[in-house]
Design a protein around this motif. Structure first.
Motif, mmCIF file in Angstrom:
data_model
loop_
_atom_site.group_PDB
_atom_site.id
_atom_site.type_symbol
_atom_site.label_atom_id
_atom_site.label_comp_id
_atom_site.label_asym_id
_atom_site.label_seq_id
_atom_site.Cartn_x
_atom_site.Cartn_y
_atom_site.Cartn_z
ATOM 1 N N ALA A 37 -6.535 5.218 -0.423
ATOM 2 C CA ALA A 37 -7.012 6.232 -1.362
ATOM 3 C C ALA A 37 -7.196 7.577 -0.659
ATOM 4 N N SER A 38 -7.684 7.542 0.571
ATOM 5 C CA SER A 38 -7.891 8.777 1.336
ATOM 6 C C SER A 38 -6.594 9.525 1.581
ATOM 7 N N ALA B 128 0.822 -1.212 0.000
ATOM 8 C CA ALA B 128 0.000 0.000 0.000
ATOM 9 C C ALA B 128 0.857 1.262 0.000
ATOM 10 N N GLU B 129 1.884 1.307 0.802
ATOM 11 C CA GLU B 129 2.712 2.505 0.904
ATOM 12 C C GLU B 129 3.422 2.791 -0.412
ATOM 13 N N LEU C 12 -8.699 -2.042 -7.527
ATOM 14 C CA LEU C 12 -8.945 -2.790 -6.290
ATOM 15 C C LEU C 12 -8.877 -4.261 -6.668
ATOM 16 N N PRO C 13 -7.844 -4.983 -6.215
ATOM 17 C CA PRO C 13 -7.610 -6.342 -6.717
ATOM 18 C C PRO C 13 -8.703 -7.326 -6.326
ATOM 19 N N PHE C 14 -8.966 -8.235 -7.258
ATOM 20 C CA PHE C 14 -9.958 -9.286 -7.086
ATOM 21 C C PHE C 14 -9.329 -10.595 -7.537
ATOM 22 N N ALA D 115 -0.228 -9.514 -0.330
ATOM 23 C CA ALA D 115 0.347 -8.494 0.552
ATOM 24 C C ALA D 115 -0.691 -7.922 1.526
ATOM 25 N N GLY D 116 -1.945 -8.373 1.392
ATOM 26 C CA GLY D 116 -2.954 -7.983 2.362
ATOM 27 C C GLY D 116 -3.940 -6.925 1.907
ATOM 28 N N MET D 117 -3.910 -6.535 0.628
ATOM 29 C CA MET D 117 -4.848 -5.517 0.175
ATOM 30 C C MET D 117 -6.284 -6.028 0.260
ATOM 31 N N ASN D 118 -7.157 -5.183 0.758
ATOM 32 C CA ASN D 118 -8.577 -5.495 0.856
ATOM 33 C C ASN D 118 -9.344 -4.174 0.748
#
Length: 257
Positions: free
Chosen positions: A84-85, A29-30, A51-53, A73-76
């Motif tokens: 995004a914010s 994310a970073e 946004l990965p699926f 890597a844990g993206m959800n």
């Protein structure tokens, strides 16, 4: 920033738009935030933040692999909206994802979370326009553009329906198949651009990876080019990622001027 505002700004400068795709969370994310900054610094006008699926049916091996890396890597969705914010670039952000994730989170909540996190557009490749009423209403209420796709085999009557529904821009799939780099621009690109009559900006994607291809698409009448796999391949290499991302974005943007 709204997509329409960006296109109006570019029109005043007599420029076309570079729309760049990256998969959020690839490799983390970073790092995605740093990559988005490099894209904008290089000249990207709009950033598609994927946004990965687990089953990205519209995507080829390059973006499929990026989605897999991001998920591992844990993206959800929660982390996606939080990330995004935190992106403070002066360009519109567009969420590109698949309907399962939207439905699971809740249609109204997903649209509301997009708006709250600074995302002003949404692309959902596996949602037919004819079945999008609920999401379209949620997007309208929250000020989020819902962007639809047309392809070389979209019929005339269906294309009219899609063009009536899309906002922000219409995503023109330049060739049949999935996303990925190609050695040339599909011959169908000019034909489909000639068939589209709309006041909504026309953005061409699938297979564009270098400045020559971008220039060819712009000459054919596109208002924007969409580039994804070429950037994702740089990220996958792990070699001087930010500088190479910025350089490629700069080259592509030059073709849009």
């Amino acid at each position: 920033m709204r997509i329409a505002d960006k296109f109006a700004e570019l029109e005043k400068r007599k420029e076309k738009a570079l729309i760049a795709y990256v998969c959020a969370g690839d490799p983390c994310a970073e790092t995605t935030k740093e990559i988005v900054h490099a894209l904008v610094k290089g000249g990207a006008d709009i950033v598609e933040l994927g946004l990965p699926f687990s089953d990205p049916v519209a995507d080829g091996p390059t973006i499929q692999a990026a989605s897999t890396r991001a998920l591992k890597a844990g993206m959800n969705p929660d982390l996606y909206f939080e990330m995004a914010s935190s992106i403070k670039e002066s360009v519109p952000l567009v969420c590109m994802t698949y309907y399962n994730l939207i439905y699971k989170r809740g249609i109204e909540k997903f649209a509301r979370d997009c708006a709250a996190s600074g995302i002003t557009g949404m692309i959902v490749p596996d949602l037919p326009a004819e079945e999008s009423g609920e999401l379209q209403e949620a997007c309208r209420k929250n000020g989020v553009d819902l962007i639809f796709l047309v392809t070389p085999v979209t019929t005339g009557s269906r294309m009219e329906h899609i063009l009536d529904m899309t906002s922000g821009f219409v995503y023109i799939v330049s060739r049949l198949g999935v996303t990925g780099e190609r050695v040339d621009v599909a011959g169908s690109t000019s034909n489909i651009l000639d068939r589209i009559h709309t006041n909504v900006p026309k953005a061409v994607g699938f297979g564009i990876s270098n400045k020559e291809q971008a220039a060819e698409v712009i000459r054919a009448g596109a208002d924007a080019v969409i580039v994804g796999s070429a950037f994702v391949n740089i990220i996958a290499s792990g070699d001087k990622v930010n500088s190479r991302i910025e350089e490629l974005a700069s080259q592509l943007k030059e073709s849009c001027r």
